[in-house]
Design an enzyme around this catalytic site. Structure first.
Site, PDB file in Angstrom:
ATOM      1  N   CYS A  17     -40.603  19.702 -13.614  1.00 48.05           N
ATOM      2  CA  CYS A  17     -40.394  20.934 -14.866  1.00 48.05           C
ATOM      3  C   CYS A  17     -38.931  21.369 -13.915  1.00 48.05           C
ATOM      4  O   CYS A  17     -37.817  20.483 -13.658  1.00 48.05           O
ATOM      5  CB  CYS A  17     -41.104  21.674 -15.566  1.00 48.05           C
ATOM      6  SG  CYS A  17     -40.747  23.439 -16.121  1.00 48.05           S
TER       7      CYS A  17
ATOM      8  N   HIS B  28     -46.233  19.778 -16.826  1.00 51.90           N
ATOM      9  CA  HIS B  28     -46.940  20.446 -15.229  1.00 51.90           C
ATOM     10  C   HIS B  28     -47.899  18.860 -15.506  1.00 51.90           C
ATOM     11  O   HIS B  28     -49.201  19.590 -15.876  1.00 51.90           O
ATOM     12  CB  HIS B  28     -47.628  21.649 -15.823  1.00 51.90           C
ATOM     13  CG  HIS B  28     -46.294  22.604 -15.788  1.00 51.90           C
ATOM     14  ND1 HIS B  28     -45.740  23.305 -14.275  1.00 51.90           N
ATOM     15  CD2 HIS B  28     -44.942  22.889 -16.377  1.00 51.90           C
ATOM     16  CE1 HIS B  28     -44.849  24.200 -14.653  1.00 51.90           C
ATOM     17  NE2 HIS B  28     -43.818  23.855 -15.833  1.00 51.90           N
TER      18      HIS B  28
ATOM     19  N   GLU C 165     -50.049  19.570 -12.696  1.00 55.90           N
ATOM     20  CA  GLU C 165     -50.963  20.308 -12.858  1.00 55.90           C
ATOM     21  C   GLU C 165     -51.735  21.452 -14.030  1.00 55.90           C
ATOM     22  O   GLU C 165     -53.001  21.925 -13.073  1.00 55.90           O
ATOM     23  CB  GLU C 165     -51.024  21.223 -11.446  1.00 55.90           C
ATOM     24  CG  GLU C 165     -50.036  22.845 -11.746  1.00 55.90           C
ATOM     25  CD  GLU C 165     -48.912  21.948 -12.574  1.00 55.90           C
ATOM     26  OE1 GLU C 165     -48.144  20.674 -12.468  1.00 55.90           O
ATOM     27  OE2 GLU C 165     -47.468  22.823 -12.192  1.00 55.90           O
TER      28      GLU C 165
END
Lengths: 251, 197
Positions: free
Chosen positions: B77, B176, B178
């Protein structure tokens, strides 16, 4: 193409997920991490955890729960409930929340939205608006829907965006828990009034309600609680239904 | 295997740290050069605002050192955006590892771009291993990198933009990983494999 999101909402009291009507007769539903993981597996795109604890100790327990959730969940989540200072926002973001929602505090101190956006970026500041249809239009309520304010819903949403909110969580409190469907008119008007994403909430009861809120209501996301918790529908079922009707969803 | 996660102002990093740990990495979360330079790979997480991040990294000597890094690197990001020439957000300078210019979405109706969007691979890459030709990933941003020869994955939001980029051992994702469910974890697993080799 950006998909429409389906978001289950979980109420947390003293670190446990609970279910109750108007915050009374709370029934223990389980651990916030375990339930979050179940919803992740059932196709939830995102989760909202609302802390309904009133005590300082309850708040601390909630922060620890947020840390555990962030360590295990692999989808984003928003937290809210009792957030009233920049320090509260910081504490929850540092604990691992992706976004923090502000409701009563944003009405009482609108500068909190701009301070939060400046410090942490507007993408993590969610303005939660509880709106009730009245004779003279939609009014904003605070303190869990118990206190009426002078604010008109559409102009408050617009003001909130200008101040720094990166997303609006719009609840039609007259529909909450009714299973009568989302307030389409309210949702559509707010979507047209602002340029940030809008999450519609309040009234989900059937598959068709989700379709309506995305097609007619133009919502970016739809939130529901009871109907998911009781197992009436899963997020995945809702998304399969939507996909069959031409709505872009993540499957 | 040690993987460094660069600490800086405004970084909310619990999820990326725990994701890497779940995949077996020993995470070194630090803002100290001497700690980070010992790692087999580096992750530059992305949250917060651009300008404070640049100031913070500069003051620790990390900013000027980063372009010399010669092992796998993953910017996420904002962490990817800061690898470009400069960003309109702030505005703030970039590290110049990629030639892109970070600009506000020009054609999008609603900003930030929040939610799950499709990522389509445009070049073969080790990061793609075990992932389909296109997959959904979680985005939350208002600025984007244009498409270029460094683009290895693209997405669309009113216009096409770079969602995965690569230059040598530097990779970047606008989304993202994650927060992107199983597919995101697979991408991180692939990155760790690169760190190991």
């Amino acid at each position: 193409m950006l998909t429409r999101r389906i978001i289950p909402c979980l109420d947390v009291h003293e670190g446990r997920v609970v279910k109750g009507v108007q915050f009374v007769n709370l029934r223990d539903m389980g651990d916030p991490v375990e339930l979050g993981l179940i919803y992740e597996a059932l196709g939830a795109d995102e989760l909202v955890y609302l802390d309904i604890s009133a005590s300082v100790e309850g708040r601390r327990t909630f922060t620890r729960a947020v840390e555990r959730i962030a360590s295990r969940l692999r989808i984003p989540f928003t937290v809210g409930g009792g957030v009233s200072t920049v320090e509260d926002i910081r504490r929850l973001l540092e604990a691992g929340a992706d976004k923090v929602s502000l409701n009563t505090a944003a009405v009482l101190q609108p500068a909190l939205l701009s301070e939060g956006a400046a410090l942490f970026g507007r993408q993590c500041v969610v303005l939660a608006v509880d709106a009730l249809a009245e004779r003279d239009g939609y009014r904003v309520y605070i303190r869990g829907g118990r206190e009426k304010t002078e604010l008109e819903a559409f102009s408050w949403c617009r003001a909130g965006e200008v101040l720094g909110a990166g997303e609006i969580l719009l609840t039609a409190i007259g529909r909450d828990g009714t299973r009568q469907g989302f307030d389409i008119y309210l949702t559509k008007k707010v979507v047209e009034a602002v340029n940030v994403p809008v999450i519609a909430s309040g009234g989900a009861g059937r598959l068709e309600h989700f379709l309506e809120v995305f097609t007619e209501g133009k919502a970016d996301a739809a939130l529901a609680a009871g109907l998911f918790h009781e197992g009436t529908l899963t997020p995945q079922q809702v998304k399969l239904f939507l996909k069959d009707r031409g709505i872009a969803v993540r499957l | 295997m040690k993987v460094g996660v660069i600490a800086y102002t405004g970084g909310n990093v619990r999820s990326i740290r725990s994701a890497l740990e779940e995949l077996g990495a020993e995470v070194v979360y630090s803002d100290q050069l001497r700690m980070l330079r010992e790692c087999a790979g580096l992750v530059f997480p992305g949250v917060g605002a651009a300008l404070p991040a640049v100031h913070d990294l500069r003051s620790r000597g990390i900013w000027d050192w980063l372009p010399q890094w010669d092992r796998p690197f993953l910017g996420i990001c904002l962490g990817m955006q800061l690898l470009g020439r400069e960003t309109e957000e702030g505005p703030a300078p970039g590290l110049g590892i990629f030639p892109f210019h970070i600009q506000l979405f020009r054609a999008a109706v609603r900003l930030p771009h929040i939610g799950w969007n499709l990522v389509r691979w445009t070049q073969k890459d080790p990061l793609q291993e075990g992932l389909p030709e296109s997959f959904y990933a979680y985005f939350v941003h208002s600025y984007r990198a244009e498409i270029g020869e460094y683009t290895i994955g693209m997405s669309e939001y009113g216009e096409a933009f770079s969602s995965v980029v690569r230059n040598g051992l530097f990779w970047g994702t606008q989304f993202h990983p994650e927060k992107s469910g199983n597919e995101g974890m697979q991408l991180l697993r692939n990155f760790l494999k690169l760190c190991k080799s």
